[in-house]
Design an enzyme around this catalytic site. Structure first.
Site, mmCIF file in Angstrom:
data_model
loop_
_atom_site.group_PDB
_atom_site.id
_atom_site.type_symbol
_atom_site.label_atom_id
_atom_site.label_comp_id
_atom_site.label_asym_id
_atom_site.label_seq_id
_atom_site.Cartn_x
_atom_site.Cartn_y
_atom_site.Cartn_z
ATOM 1 C CE1 TYR A 142 23.043 -14.609 -37.534
ATOM 2 C CE2 TYR A 142 23.708 -12.972 -39.173
ATOM 3 C CZ TYR A 142 23.273 -13.295 -37.895
ATOM 4 O OH TYR A 142 23.083 -12.304 -36.973
ATOM 5 C CG HIS B 158 18.900 -11.293 -28.669
ATOM 6 N ND1 HIS B 158 20.142 -11.055 -28.135
ATOM 7 C CD2 HIS B 158 18.095 -10.327 -28.163
ATOM 8 C CE1 HIS B 158 20.083 -9.992 -27.332
ATOM 9 N NE2 HIS B 158 18.853 -9.543 -27.331
ATOM 10 C CB CYS C 179 9.653 -13.692 -45.951
ATOM 11 S SG CYS C 179 9.627 -12.705 -47.456
ATOM 12 C CB CYS D 192 6.492 -13.743 -51.507
ATOM 13 S SG CYS D 192 7.801 -12.868 -50.612
HETATM 14 N N1 NAD Z 1 25.946 -18.841 -28.737
HETATM 15 C C1 NAD Z 1 25.188 -17.851 -29.262
HETATM 16 O O1 NAD Z 1 24.012 -18.027 -29.590
HETATM 17 C C2 NAD Z 1 25.816 -16.482 -29.411
HETATM 18 C C3 NAD Z 1 27.180 -16.367 -29.712
HETATM 19 C C4 NAD Z 1 27.721 -15.068 -29.849
HETATM 20 C C5 NAD Z 1 26.921 -13.949 -29.667
HETATM 21 N N2 NAD Z 1 25.593 -14.097 -29.391
HETATM 22 C C6 NAD Z 1 24.845 -12.827 -29.232
HETATM 23 O O2 NAD Z 1 25.552 -11.966 -28.295
HETATM 24 C C7 NAD Z 1 24.709 -10.900 -27.886
HETATM 25 C C8 NAD Z 1 24.704 -10.521 -26.371
HETATM 26 O O3 NAD Z 1 25.847 -10.508 -25.853
HETATM 27 P P1 NAD Z 1 26.209 -11.574 -24.732
HETATM 28 O O4 NAD Z 1 26.226 -10.873 -23.434
HETATM 29 O O5 NAD Z 1 25.359 -12.782 -24.936
HETATM 30 O O6 NAD Z 1 27.660 -11.974 -25.204
HETATM 31 P P2 NAD Z 1 29.016 -11.166 -25.080
HETATM 32 O O7 NAD Z 1 29.931 -11.757 -26.095
HETATM 33 O O8 NAD Z 1 28.814 -9.711 -25.057
HETATM 34 O O9 NAD Z 1 29.538 -11.561 -23.622
HETATM 35 C C9 NAD Z 1 29.934 -12.853 -23.311
HETATM 36 C C10 NAD Z 1 30.268 -12.875 -21.839
HETATM 37 O O10 NAD Z 1 30.507 -14.222 -21.467
HETATM 38 C C11 NAD Z 1 31.629 -14.264 -20.614
HETATM 39 N N3 NAD Z 1 32.189 -15.601 -20.746
HETATM 40 C C12 NAD Z 1 33.115 -16.048 -21.638
HETATM 41 N N4 NAD Z 1 33.337 -17.360 -21.454
HETATM 42 C C13 NAD Z 1 32.544 -17.753 -20.433
HETATM 43 C C14 NAD Z 1 32.319 -19.006 -19.805
HETATM 44 N N5 NAD Z 1 32.954 -20.108 -20.211
HETATM 45 N N6 NAD Z 1 31.424 -19.074 -18.788
HETATM 46 C C15 NAD Z 1 30.771 -17.952 -18.378
HETATM 47 N N7 NAD Z 1 30.949 -16.736 -18.946
HETATM 48 C C16 NAD Z 1 31.817 -16.640 -19.972
HETATM 49 C C17 NAD Z 1 32.526 -13.144 -21.058
HETATM 50 O O11 NAD Z 1 33.365 -12.717 -20.007
HETATM 51 C C18 NAD Z 1 31.500 -12.075 -21.455
HETATM 52 O O12 NAD Z 1 31.189 -11.236 -20.363
HETATM 53 C C19 NAD Z 1 23.360 -11.403 -28.177
HETATM 54 O O13 NAD Z 1 22.800 -10.606 -29.151
HETATM 55 C C20 NAD Z 1 23.493 -12.823 -28.664
HETATM 56 O O14 NAD Z 1 22.480 -13.084 -29.586
HETATM 57 C C21 NAD Z 1 25.031 -15.344 -29.248
HETATM 58 ZN ZN ZN Z 2 8.021 -13.921 -48.564
#
Ligand code: NAD
Ligand code: ZN
Length: 242
Positions: free
Chosen positions: A64, A115, A123, A145
Protein backbone atom coordinates in the site's frame (compact mmCIF):
# COMPACT_ATOMS: atom_id res chain seq x y z
CA UNK A 1 -19.04 9.16 -30.54
CA UNK A 2 -21.99 10.20 -28.41
CA UNK A 3 -23.93 11.64 -31.32
CA UNK A 4 -26.69 9.06 -31.39
CA UNK A 5 -27.38 9.88 -27.73
CA UNK A 6 -27.23 13.66 -28.11
CA UNK A 7 -30.90 14.13 -27.15
CA UNK A 8 -30.65 11.83 -24.16
CA UNK A 9 -27.59 13.66 -22.93
CA UNK A 10 -29.11 17.05 -23.58
CA UNK A 11 -32.33 16.25 -21.79
CA UNK A 12 -30.83 14.33 -18.91
CA UNK A 13 -31.30 15.78 -15.44
CA UNK A 14 -28.82 13.58 -13.67
CA UNK A 15 -25.76 11.73 -14.94
CA UNK A 16 -24.15 9.10 -12.75
CA UNK A 17 -20.65 7.80 -13.46
CA UNK A 18 -19.56 4.39 -12.25
CA UNK A 19 -15.79 4.27 -12.43
CA UNK A 20 -13.04 1.76 -11.80
CA UNK A 21 -9.29 1.38 -12.00
CA UNK A 22 -9.26 1.89 -15.79
CA UNK A 23 -10.16 5.56 -15.50
CA UNK A 24 -6.89 6.16 -13.65
CA UNK A 25 -4.80 3.99 -15.97
CA UNK A 26 -3.92 6.99 -18.13
CA UNK A 27 -2.68 8.74 -14.99
CA UNK A 28 -0.07 5.99 -14.62
CA UNK A 29 -1.88 3.94 -11.97
CA UNK A 30 -2.02 0.24 -12.85
CA UNK A 31 -5.42 -1.47 -13.00
CA UNK A 32 -6.00 -4.76 -11.24
CA UNK A 33 -7.03 -7.08 -14.00
CA UNK A 34 -6.01 -5.46 -17.26
CA UNK A 35 -2.74 -5.74 -19.14
CA UNK A 36 0.04 -4.78 -16.65
CA UNK A 37 -2.57 -5.03 -13.88
CA UNK A 38 -1.50 -5.76 -10.32
CA UNK A 39 -3.10 -9.19 -10.22
CA UNK A 40 -0.82 -10.34 -13.05
CA UNK A 41 2.12 -9.97 -10.66
CA UNK A 42 0.60 -10.52 -7.22
CA UNK A 43 -1.82 -12.92 -5.64
CA UNK A 44 -4.74 -10.84 -4.36
CA UNK A 45 -5.43 -13.34 -1.62
CA UNK A 46 -1.96 -12.54 -0.22
CA UNK A 47 -2.46 -8.78 -0.30
CA UNK A 48 -6.06 -7.68 -0.20
CA UNK A 49 -7.85 -9.71 2.44
CA UNK A 50 -8.01 -9.32 6.20
CA UNK A 51 -6.44 -12.78 6.62
CA UNK A 52 -3.48 -11.76 4.45
CA UNK A 53 -3.13 -8.64 6.55
CA UNK A 54 -3.04 -10.52 9.84
CA UNK A 55 -0.60 -13.07 8.34
CA UNK A 56 1.87 -10.45 7.20
CA UNK A 57 0.83 -6.84 7.96
CA UNK A 58 4.25 -5.50 6.97
CA UNK A 59 4.06 -6.99 3.47
CA UNK A 60 0.55 -5.65 2.92
CA UNK A 61 1.56 -2.22 4.24
CA UNK A 62 4.62 -2.12 1.97
CA UNK A 63 2.38 -2.79 -1.01
CA UNK A 64 0.00 0.00 0.00
CA UNK A 65 2.88 2.39 0.69
CA UNK A 66 4.20 1.75 -2.83
CA UNK A 67 0.80 2.31 -4.37
CA UNK A 68 0.25 5.43 -2.31
CA UNK A 69 3.55 6.95 -3.47
CA UNK A 70 2.57 6.29 -7.06
CA UNK A 71 -0.91 7.74 -6.52
CA UNK A 72 0.44 10.85 -4.78
CA UNK A 73 2.68 11.66 -7.71
CA UNK A 74 -0.05 10.92 -10.28
CA UNK A 75 -2.25 13.64 -11.74
CA UNK A 76 -5.91 13.50 -12.77
CA UNK A 77 -6.22 12.88 -16.52
CA UNK A 78 -8.55 14.29 -19.15
CA UNK A 79 -11.22 11.72 -18.22
CA UNK A 80 -11.37 12.76 -14.55
CA UNK A 81 -11.29 16.42 -15.60
CA UNK A 82 -14.14 16.07 -18.09
CA UNK A 83 -16.36 14.51 -15.42
CA UNK A 84 -15.55 17.37 -13.04
CA UNK A 85 -16.28 19.94 -15.75
CA UNK A 86 -19.70 18.40 -16.45
CA UNK A 87 -20.81 19.43 -12.98
CA UNK A 88 -21.06 22.99 -14.25
CA UNK A 89 -23.96 21.95 -16.48
CA UNK A 90 -25.68 18.94 -14.90
CA UNK A 91 -26.32 17.12 -11.68
CA UNK A 92 -23.35 14.72 -11.76
CA UNK A 93 -22.53 12.03 -9.22
CA UNK A 94 -19.48 9.75 -9.31
CA UNK A 95 -19.70 6.28 -7.79
CA UNK A 96 -16.13 5.03 -7.80
CA UNK A 97 -14.44 1.79 -6.89
CA UNK A 98 -11.15 3.64 -6.90
CA UNK A 99 -9.31 4.49 -3.74
CA UNK A 100 -6.95 7.01 -5.33
CA UNK A 101 -8.81 10.31 -4.76
CA UNK A 102 -8.18 11.48 -8.35
CA UNK A 103 -11.82 12.38 -9.04
CA UNK A 104 -11.78 14.75 -6.07
CA UNK A 105 -8.42 16.19 -7.11
CA UNK A 106 -9.86 16.84 -10.57
CA UNK A 107 -12.62 18.90 -8.93
CA UNK A 108 -15.60 16.55 -8.71
CA UNK A 109 -17.60 17.42 -5.62
CA UNK A 110 -20.03 14.50 -5.41
CA UNK A 111 -17.86 11.41 -5.21
CA UNK A 112 -18.91 8.30 -3.32
CA UNK A 113 -15.96 6.04 -2.56
CA UNK A 114 -17.40 2.55 -2.54
CA UNK A 115 -14.12 0.86 -1.59
CA UNK A 116 -12.68 3.45 0.77
CA UNK A 117 -9.56 5.53 0.30
CA UNK A 118 -5.83 4.82 0.31
CA UNK A 119 -5.35 8.24 1.86
CA UNK A 120 -7.05 7.22 5.10
CA UNK A 121 -6.06 4.81 7.88
CA UNK A 122 -8.13 3.20 10.57
CA UNK A 123 -7.53 1.04 13.60
CA UNK A 124 -8.23 -2.68 13.37
CA UNK A 125 -9.82 -2.53 16.82
CA UNK A 126 -10.93 0.90 18.07
CA UNK A 127 -12.82 3.52 16.05
CA UNK A 128 -9.79 5.71 15.29
CA UNK A 129 -9.75 6.95 11.69
CA UNK A 130 -7.59 9.65 10.09
CA UNK A 131 -5.84 10.83 6.96
CA UNK A 132 -2.46 9.30 6.47
CA UNK A 133 0.87 11.12 6.93
CA UNK A 134 3.30 11.10 4.01
CA UNK A 135 5.00 7.95 5.22
CA UNK A 136 5.46 5.93 8.37
CA UNK A 137 8.75 5.40 10.20
CA UNK A 138 7.94 1.79 10.91
CA UNK A 139 5.56 -0.67 9.30
CA UNK A 140 2.98 -1.72 10.24
CA UNK A 141 1.98 1.53 11.99
CA UNK A 142 0.43 1.25 15.43
CA UNK A 143 -2.62 2.95 16.90
CA UNK A 144 -2.45 4.81 20.21
CA UNK A 145 -4.61 2.02 21.64
CA UNK A 146 -1.77 -0.45 20.96
CA UNK A 147 -3.34 -2.26 17.99
CA UNK A 148 -2.33 -2.26 14.34
CA UNK A 149 -3.53 0.39 11.91
CA UNK A 150 -4.73 -0.60 8.43
CA UNK A 151 -5.58 1.26 5.23
CA UNK A 152 -9.24 2.39 5.17
CA UNK A 153 -10.03 0.35 2.08
CA UNK A 154 -12.50 -2.45 1.47
CA UNK A 155 -10.75 -5.79 1.03
CA UNK A 156 -12.10 -8.91 -0.63
CA UNK A 157 -14.70 -10.50 1.61
CA UNK A 158 -15.45 -7.25 3.44
CA UNK A 159 -18.70 -5.32 3.31
CA UNK A 160 -18.91 -1.91 1.70
CA UNK A 161 -19.61 1.01 4.05
CA UNK A 162 -23.39 0.63 4.23
CA UNK A 163 -24.31 4.32 4.28
CA UNK A 164 -22.22 4.94 1.15
CA UNK A 165 -23.65 1.88 -0.56
CA UNK A 166 -27.27 2.82 0.17
CA UNK A 167 -26.67 6.30 -1.17
CA UNK A 168 -25.02 4.85 -4.29
CA UNK A 169 -28.10 2.72 -4.99
CA UNK A 170 -30.33 5.78 -4.64
CA UNK A 171 -28.25 7.65 -7.20
CA UNK A 172 -28.25 4.66 -9.56
CA UNK A 173 -32.03 4.44 -9.22
CA UNK A 174 -32.59 8.11 -9.96
CA UNK A 175 -30.28 8.91 -12.87
CA UNK A 176 -31.34 9.12 -16.49
CA UNK A 177 -27.89 8.43 -17.92
CA UNK A 178 -25.25 6.17 -16.37
CA UNK A 179 -21.73 6.19 -17.80
CA UNK A 180 -19.63 3.21 -16.77
CA UNK A 181 -15.95 3.90 -17.36
CA UNK A 182 -12.83 1.85 -16.68
CA UNK A 183 -14.29 -1.03 -14.74
CA UNK A 184 -14.27 -4.74 -15.55
CA UNK A 185 -17.60 -5.04 -13.67
CA UNK A 186 -16.51 -8.24 -12.00
CA UNK A 187 -16.40 -6.96 -8.42
CA UNK A 188 -19.65 -7.29 -6.53
CA UNK A 189 -21.73 -5.49 -5.38
CA UNK A 190 -20.44 -2.45 -7.33
CA UNK A 191 -21.20 -4.28 -10.57
CA UNK A 192 -24.93 -4.32 -9.74
CA UNK A 193 -25.22 -0.51 -10.00
CA UNK A 194 -25.85 -0.55 -13.78
CA UNK A 195 -28.70 -2.99 -13.18
CA UNK A 196 -30.43 -0.58 -10.80
CA UNK A 197 -30.11 2.17 -13.38
CA UNK A 198 -31.35 0.00 -16.21
CA UNK A 199 -34.39 -1.16 -14.23
CA UNK A 200 -35.32 2.49 -13.88
CA UNK A 201 -35.02 3.19 -17.57
CA UNK A 202 -31.67 4.96 -17.62
CA UNK A 203 -29.47 4.92 -20.71
CA UNK A 204 -26.27 2.94 -20.08
CA UNK A 205 -23.04 3.95 -21.82
CA UNK A 206 -19.85 1.98 -21.27
CA UNK A 207 -16.33 3.27 -21.93
CA UNK A 208 -13.71 0.53 -21.94
CA UNK A 209 -11.16 -0.55 -24.57
CA UNK A 210 -12.05 -4.17 -23.76
CA UNK A 211 -15.29 -6.10 -23.76
CA UNK A 212 -16.72 -6.63 -20.26
CA UNK A 213 -19.20 -9.19 -19.00
CA UNK A 214 -21.92 -6.53 -19.21
CA UNK A 215 -21.05 -4.91 -22.55
CA UNK A 216 -24.05 -6.68 -24.11
CA UNK A 217 -26.42 -4.97 -21.63
CA UNK A 218 -25.27 -1.47 -22.55
CA UNK A 219 -27.15 0.91 -24.83
CA UNK A 220 -23.78 2.04 -26.15
CA UNK A 221 -20.41 0.40 -25.62
CA UNK A 222 -17.46 2.57 -26.62
CA UNK A 223 -14.28 0.55 -27.08
CA UNK A 224 -11.86 3.30 -26.27
CA UNK A 225 -10.06 4.86 -23.32
CA UNK A 226 -11.71 7.23 -20.90
CA UNK A 227 -9.24 10.09 -21.34
CA UNK A 228 -9.73 10.10 -25.10
CA UNK A 229 -13.51 9.79 -25.03
CA UNK A 230 -15.02 11.51 -21.97
CA UNK A 231 -13.98 15.05 -23.01
CA UNK A 232 -16.17 14.51 -26.09
CA UNK A 233 -19.22 14.52 -23.84
CA UNK A 234 -18.78 18.19 -23.02
CA UNK A 235 -20.03 19.75 -26.27
CA UNK A 236 -23.29 17.80 -25.97
CA UNK A 237 -23.92 18.84 -22.41
CA UNK A 238 -22.76 22.43 -22.79
CA UNK A 239 -25.29 22.97 -25.54
CA UNK A 240 -28.09 21.69 -23.37
CA UNK A 241 -30.68 24.29 -22.36
CA UNK A 242 -31.25 22.91 -18.89
N1 NAD B 1 -6.85 3.64 -9.11
C1 NAD B 1 -7.35 2.90 -8.10
O1 NAD B 1 -7.82 3.42 -7.08
C2 NAD B 1 -7.36 1.40 -8.26
C3 NAD B 1 -6.32 0.77 -8.96
C4 NAD B 1 -6.36 -0.64 -9.08
C5 NAD B 1 -7.42 -1.36 -8.53
N2 NAD B 1 -8.40 -0.72 -7.84
C6 NAD B 1 -9.46 -1.60 -7.30
O2 NAD B 1 -9.95 -2.47 -8.35
C7 NAD B 1 -11.17 -3.08 -7.95
C8 NAD B 1 -12.32 -3.16 -8.99
O3 NAD B 1 -11.94 -3.48 -10.14
P1 NAD B 1 -12.06 -2.43 -11.33
O4 NAD B 1 -13.18 -2.85 -12.19
O5 NAD B 1 -12.02 -1.05 -10.74
O6 NAD B 1 -10.66 -2.65 -12.02
P2 NAD B 1 -10.17 -3.84 -12.94
O7 NAD B 1 -8.68 -3.79 -12.90
O8 NAD B 1 -10.86 -5.10 -12.65
O9 NAD B 1 -10.66 -3.40 -14.39
C9 NAD B 1 -10.13 -2.29 -15.04
C10 NAD B 1 -10.90 -2.13 -16.34
O10 NAD B 1 -10.49 -0.90 -16.93
C11 NAD B 1 -10.32 -1.10 -18.31
N3 NAD B 1 -9.38 -0.09 -18.76
C12 NAD B 1 -8.02 -0.16 -18.80
N4 NAD B 1 -7.51 1.00 -19.24
C13 NAD B 1 -8.55 1.82 -19.48
C14 NAD B 1 -8.65 3.16 -19.93
N5 NAD B 1 -7.56 3.89 -20.20
N6 NAD B 1 -9.88 3.72 -20.06
C15 NAD B 1 -11.00 2.99 -19.78
N7 NAD B 1 -10.95 1.70 -19.35
C16 NAD B 1 -9.75 1.13 -19.18
C17 NAD B 1 -9.86 -2.53 -18.47
O11 NAD B 1 -10.19 -3.02 -19.75
C18 NAD B 1 -10.66 -3.22 -17.36
O12 NAD B 1 -11.90 -3.69 -17.83
C19 NAD B 1 -11.65 -2.20 -6.88
O13 NAD B 1 -11.66 -2.92 -5.70
C20 NAD B 1 -10.71 -1.03 -6.78
O14 NAD B 1 -10.65 -0.60 -5.46
C21 NAD B 1 -8.39 0.65 -7.71
ZN1 ZN C 1 -6.96 1.83 18.00
Amino acid sequence: MFKQFADKLNNSKKIVFVTGAGISQESGIPTFRGKDGYWRKHDPMKLATIDAFYDDPKLVWEWYEDRRKNIRSAQPNAGHKAIAELEKYKDVVVLTQNIDGLHQRAGSSKVLELHGSIIRIKCTVCDYIDSIPNSFDTLPPQCKCGNTLRPDVVWFGEALPQDVWQEAIEHANSCDVMIIAGTSLVVSPANTLPLYAKQNGATLIEVNPDETIMSGDMDLSLKTTSASCLPELLPFIKNSNL
